[in-house]
Design a protein around this motif. Sequence first.
Motif, PDB file in Angstrom:
ATOM      1  N   SER A  34     -56.572 -38.728 -18.315  1.00 50.63           N
ATOM      2  CA  SER A  34     -56.515 -37.270 -18.226  1.00 50.63           C
ATOM      3  C   SER A  34     -55.842 -36.745 -19.488  1.00 50.63           C
ATOM      4  CB  SER A  34     -55.731 -36.839 -16.979  1.00 50.63           C
ATOM      5  OG  SER A  34     -54.376 -37.250 -17.103  1.00 50.63           O
ATOM      6  N   THR A  35     -55.913 -35.439 -19.712  1.00 52.53           N
ATOM      7  CA  THR A  35     -55.327 -34.849 -20.923  1.00 52.53           C
ATOM      8  C   THR A  35     -53.830 -35.124 -20.991  1.00 52.53           C
ATOM      9  OG1 THR A  35     -57.000 -33.116 -20.871  1.00 52.53           O
ATOM     10  CG2 THR A  35     -55.054 -32.721 -22.227  1.00 52.53           C
ATOM     11  N   ASP A  36     -53.150 -34.957 -19.870  1.00 50.88           N
ATOM     12  CA  ASP A  36     -51.686 -35.178 -19.847  1.00 50.88           C
ATOM     13  C   ASP A  36     -51.343 -36.638 -20.089  1.00 50.88           C
ATOM     14  OD1 ASP A  36     -51.305 -32.511 -19.351  1.00 50.88           O
ATOM     15  OD2 ASP A  36     -51.134 -32.751 -17.174  1.00 50.88           O
ATOM     16  N   LYS A  37     -52.082 -37.548 -19.454  1.00 54.96           N
ATOM     17  CA  LYS A  37     -51.803 -38.972 -19.626  1.00 54.96           C
ATOM     18  C   LYS A  37     -52.068 -39.419 -21.058  1.00 54.96           C
ATOM     19  CE  LYS A  37     -50.544 -40.467 -15.517  1.00 54.96           C
ATOM     20  NZ  LYS A  37     -49.247 -41.177 -15.313  1.00 54.96           N
ATOM     21  N   GLU A  38     -53.150 -38.899 -21.650  1.00 53.79           N
ATOM     22  CA  GLU A  38     -53.470 -39.271 -23.029  1.00 53.79           C
ATOM     23  C   GLU A  38     -52.406 -38.727 -23.982  1.00 53.79           C
ATOM     24  OE1 GLU A  38     -57.266 -39.433 -26.064  1.00 53.79           O
ATOM     25  OE2 GLU A  38     -57.346 -38.150 -24.288  1.00 53.79           O
ATOM     26  N   ARG A  39     -51.921 -37.508 -23.712  1.00 56.91           N
ATOM     27  CA  ARG A  39     -50.852 -36.942 -24.552  1.00 56.91           C
ATOM     28  C   ARG A  39     -49.587 -37.799 -24.441  1.00 56.91           C
ATOM     29  NH1 ARG A  39     -50.704 -32.370 -22.352  1.00 56.91           N
ATOM     30  NH2 ARG A  39     -52.268 -31.349 -23.667  1.00 56.91           N
ATOM     31  N   GLU A  40     -49.286 -38.255 -23.228  1.00 57.00           N
ATOM     32  CA  GLU A  40     -48.116 -39.108 -23.013  1.00 57.00           C
ATOM     33  C   GLU A  40     -48.258 -40.422 -23.761  1.00 57.00           C
ATOM     34  OE1 GLU A  40     -46.019 -41.459 -19.255  1.00 57.00           O
ATOM     35  OE2 GLU A  40     -47.272 -39.679 -18.875  1.00 57.00           O
ATOM     36  N   LEU A  41     -49.489 -40.987 -23.752  1.00 53.35           N
ATOM     37  CA  LEU A  41     -49.745 -42.233 -24.455  1.00 53.35           C
ATOM     38  C   LEU A  41     -49.581 -42.059 -25.962  1.00 53.35           C
ATOM     39  CD1 LEU A  41     -50.703 -45.192 -24.114  1.00 53.35           C
ATOM     40  CD2 LEU A  41     -53.037 -44.347 -24.395  1.00 53.35           C
ATOM     41  N   ILE A  42     -50.078 -40.958 -26.494  1.00 55.37           N
ATOM     42  CA  ILE A  42     -49.954 -40.680 -27.935  1.00 55.37           C
ATOM     43  C   ILE A  42     -48.485 -40.557 -28.340  1.00 55.37           C
ATOM     44  CG2 ILE A  42     -50.438 -38.955 -29.715  1.00 55.37           C
ATOM     45  CD1 ILE A  42     -53.089 -38.404 -28.240  1.00 55.37           C
ATOM     46  N   GLU A  43     -47.714 -39.876 -27.509  1.00 55.40           N
ATOM     47  CA  GLU A  43     -46.280 -39.714 -27.795  1.00 55.40           C
ATOM     48  C   GLU A  43     -45.566 -41.064 -27.794  1.00 55.40           C
ATOM     49  OE1 GLU A  43     -44.588 -37.106 -28.788  1.00 55.40           O
ATOM     50  OE2 GLU A  43     -46.478 -35.968 -28.814  1.00 55.40           O
ATOM     51  N   LYS A  44     -45.964 -41.940 -26.893  1.00 56.14           N
ATOM     52  CA  LYS A  44     -45.329 -43.260 -26.820  1.00 56.14           C
ATOM     53  C   LYS A  44     -45.644 -44.065 -28.078  1.00 56.14           C
ATOM     54  CE  LYS A  44     -44.611 -47.097 -23.643  1.00 56.14           C
ATOM     55  NZ  LYS A  44     -44.928 -47.677 -22.315  1.00 56.14           N
ATOM     56  N   ILE A  45     -46.903 -43.958 -28.533  1.00 55.54           N
ATOM     57  CA  ILE A  45     -47.300 -44.659 -29.760  1.00 55.54           C
ATOM     58  C   ILE A  45     -46.498 -44.129 -30.951  1.00 55.54           C
ATOM     59  CG2 ILE A  45     -49.207 -45.008 -31.386  1.00 55.54           C
ATOM     60  CD1 ILE A  45     -51.105 -45.009 -28.976  1.00 55.54           C
ATOM     61  N   LYS A  46     -46.341 -42.796 -31.005  1.00 54.32           N
ATOM     62  CA  LYS A  46     -45.559 -42.187 -32.090  1.00 54.32           C
ATOM     63  C   LYS A  46     -44.117 -42.680 -32.065  1.00 54.32           C
ATOM     64  CE  LYS A  46     -48.130 -37.862 -32.681  1.00 54.32           C
ATOM     65  NZ  LYS A  46     -48.042 -36.376 -32.561  1.00 54.32           N
ATOM     66  N   HIS A  47     -43.547 -42.780 -30.865  1.00 51.60           N
ATOM     67  CA  HIS A  47     -42.158 -43.234 -30.729  1.00 51.60           C
ATOM     68  C   HIS A  47     -42.004 -44.674 -31.227  1.00 51.60           C
ATOM     69  CE1 HIS A  47     -38.160 -43.824 -29.154  1.00 51.60           C
ATOM     70  NE2 HIS A  47     -38.592 -44.858 -28.426  1.00 51.60           N
ATOM     71  N   LEU A  48     -42.952 -45.537 -30.824  1.00 54.79           N
ATOM     72  CA  LEU A  48     -42.877 -46.930 -31.260  1.00 54.79           C
ATOM     73  C   LEU A  48     -43.021 -47.039 -32.775  1.00 54.79           C
ATOM     74  CD1 LEU A  48     -45.014 -48.631 -28.446  1.00 54.79           C
ATOM     75  CD2 LEU A  48     -42.534 -48.797 -28.778  1.00 54.79           C
ATOM     76  N   LYS A  49     -43.899 -46.221 -33.347  1.00 61.44           N
ATOM     77  CA  LYS A  49     -44.064 -46.237 -34.798  1.00 61.44           C
ATOM     78  C   LYS A  49     -42.795 -45.775 -35.504  1.00 61.44           C
ATOM     79  CE  LYS A  49     -49.082 -45.772 -35.113  1.00 61.44           C
ATOM     80  NZ  LYS A  49     -50.214 -44.937 -35.586  1.00 61.44           N
ATOM     81  N   SER A  50     -42.092 -44.813 -34.894  1.00 57.48           N
ATOM     82  CA  SER A  50     -40.831 -44.348 -35.509  1.00 57.48           C
ATOM     83  C   SER A  50     -39.782 -45.455 -35.473  1.00 57.48           C
ATOM     84  CB  SER A  50     -40.325 -43.104 -34.781  1.00 57.48           C
ATOM     85  OG  SER A  50     -39.940 -43.410 -33.445  1.00 57.48           O
ATOM     86  N   GLU A  85     -52.952 -48.570 -28.548  1.00 59.67           N
ATOM     87  CA  GLU A  85     -54.096 -47.976 -29.261  1.00 59.67           C
ATOM     88  C   GLU A  85     -55.413 -48.498 -28.699  1.00 59.67           C
ATOM     89  OE1 GLU A  85     -53.327 -48.892 -33.332  1.00 59.67           O
ATOM     90  OE2 GLU A  85     -52.295 -46.982 -33.722  1.00 59.67           O
ATOM     91  N   PHE A  86     -55.419 -49.770 -28.312  1.00 57.33           N
ATOM     92  CA  PHE A  86     -56.636 -50.341 -27.724  1.00 57.33           C
ATOM     93  C   PHE A  86     -56.931 -49.687 -26.375  1.00 57.33           C
ATOM     94  CE2 PHE A  86     -58.773 -53.505 -25.051  1.00 57.33           C
ATOM     95  CZ  PHE A  86     -59.892 -53.770 -25.840  1.00 57.33           C
ATOM     96  N   LYS A  87     -55.880 -49.466 -25.584  1.00 55.19           N
ATOM     97  CA  LYS A  87     -56.069 -48.797 -24.292  1.00 55.19           C
ATOM     98  C   LYS A  87     -56.576 -47.371 -24.489  1.00 55.19           C
ATOM     99  CE  LYS A  87     -53.217 -49.236 -20.926  1.00 55.19           C
ATOM    100  NZ  LYS A  87     -51.991 -49.207 -20.101  1.00 55.19           N
ATOM    101  N   GLN A  88     -56.034 -46.706 -25.500  1.00 57.21           N
ATOM    102  CA  GLN A  88     -56.482 -45.340 -25.797  1.00 57.21           C
ATOM    103  C   GLN A  88     -57.964 -45.313 -26.141  1.00 57.21           C
ATOM    104  OE1 GLN A  88     -54.709 -43.654 -29.269  1.00 57.21           O
ATOM    105  NE2 GLN A  88     -55.586 -41.613 -28.945  1.00 57.21           N
ATOM    106  N   GLN A  89     -58.402 -46.370 -26.826  1.00 58.13           N
ATOM    107  CA  GLN A  89     -59.801 -46.438 -27.279  1.00 58.13           C
ATOM    108  C   GLN A  89     -60.749 -46.785 -26.133  1.00 58.13           C
ATOM    109  OE1 GLN A  89     -60.537 -49.530 -30.109  1.00 58.13           O
ATOM    110  NE2 GLN A  89     -62.725 -49.532 -29.712  1.00 58.13           N
ATOM    111  N   THR A  90     -60.323 -47.665 -25.253  1.00 57.81           N
ATOM    112  CA  THR A  90     -61.267 -48.228 -24.273  1.00 57.81           C
ATOM    113  C   THR A  90     -61.147 -47.640 -22.879  1.00 57.81           C
ATOM    114  OG1 THR A  90     -59.688 -50.024 -23.809  1.00 57.81           O
ATOM    115  CG2 THR A  90     -61.394 -50.409 -25.502  1.00 57.81           C
ATOM    116  N   GLU A  91     -60.052 -46.944 -22.552  1.00 56.59           N
ATOM    117  CA  GLU A  91     -59.873 -46.430 -21.197  1.00 56.59           C
ATOM    118  C   GLU A  91     -59.921 -44.903 -21.189  1.00 56.59           C
ATOM    119  OE1 GLU A  91     -56.433 -48.051 -19.317  1.00 56.59           O
ATOM    120  OE2 GLU A  91     -56.839 -50.106 -20.000  1.00 56.59           O
ATOM    121  N   VAL A  92     -60.242 -44.363 -20.018  1.00 54.04           N
ATOM    122  CA  VAL A  92     -60.351 -42.913 -19.864  1.00 54.04           C
ATOM    123  C   VAL A  92     -59.076 -42.381 -19.211  1.00 54.04           C
ATOM    124  CG1 VAL A  92     -61.650 -41.024 -18.818  1.00 54.04           C
ATOM    125  CG2 VAL A  92     -62.848 -43.075 -19.623  1.00 54.04           C
TER     126      VAL A  92
END
Length: 286
Positions: free
Chosen positions: A121-137, A112-119
């Motif tokens: 691409s759309t695909d990479k950010e979507r991949e990061l969000i999915e990974k966060i969702k998986h870890l939360k599950s 989440e910190f990387k999502q907030q502070t780093e730039v």
Amino acid sequence: MLNDLIEKRKKVLAESEQHKNRRNELNALASKCARERNDLNAQTREYVEEAQRHKEERDRINKDVQALKDERNKYNERANALFEEIEAFKREHGNLQNRGIKELQKQIEHLEFKQQTEVYSTDKERELIEKIKHLKSLVKEQEAEFEQNKEMRAKLAEARELRRRASEIHKEVTEKAELAQQHHDLMVEAYRKADRSREEADRAHQKFVEAQEAADEEHRLFIACQKELRDYDKVISGLRKKTRKTKVTREQKAVRKEAERVFQQFRDGEKITTDDLLLLQRAKLI
């Protein structure tokens, strides 16, 4: 000689007019450049003031962001302590098969910190969000194992509430950080505009200096022509006076000669006219 001097004076007079007209044109250009320079300097000050406002707003928001981060971290620290107790309970009961909740939460916070502070691409950010969702599950799956234990269930509920509060604050941190970044970008753009208008003002000032120096030179030449005209006027006036005096002298000589002739006639006993008498008086012979 007199005619030559008059012709030369005409040329100097024409040259003087040219210098005067050119001087006036250059002074007008210098004034125009000075107005442009002053307008650009005023615009530069406005851009700098605008940049300063954005900087102050950015700094104010960043202070809020830091305060929120401190608050979020406190909630996360309390939640981590509870999850540590839960992990200890799980280890004690020999049922730890997957990664611990605390470790998963740390990974989630890191992502989440990387999502907030780093730039990204759309695909990479979507991949990061999915990974966060998986870890939360995964966290939810492990948390479900503790639902049967009343004490652990209470700790888990408290830890979840702390995580929820931390998550809400993190969301606010993200929003404010984005707003601070917007003010930062606007500040940078305003400073860039200030730099551009300052450069234009410098160019306008350089044109002003060049026009003013050229106008001063034309004025110097104009003054030199005026002095030369005065010198010509003195010489021409002197020559004209001399010419008039010479003409009068010649006329006086002619009158004297004619008067002497009439006077001789008078002495010889010849009759003279009234005009002859006036001539003799004019020549001061009677």
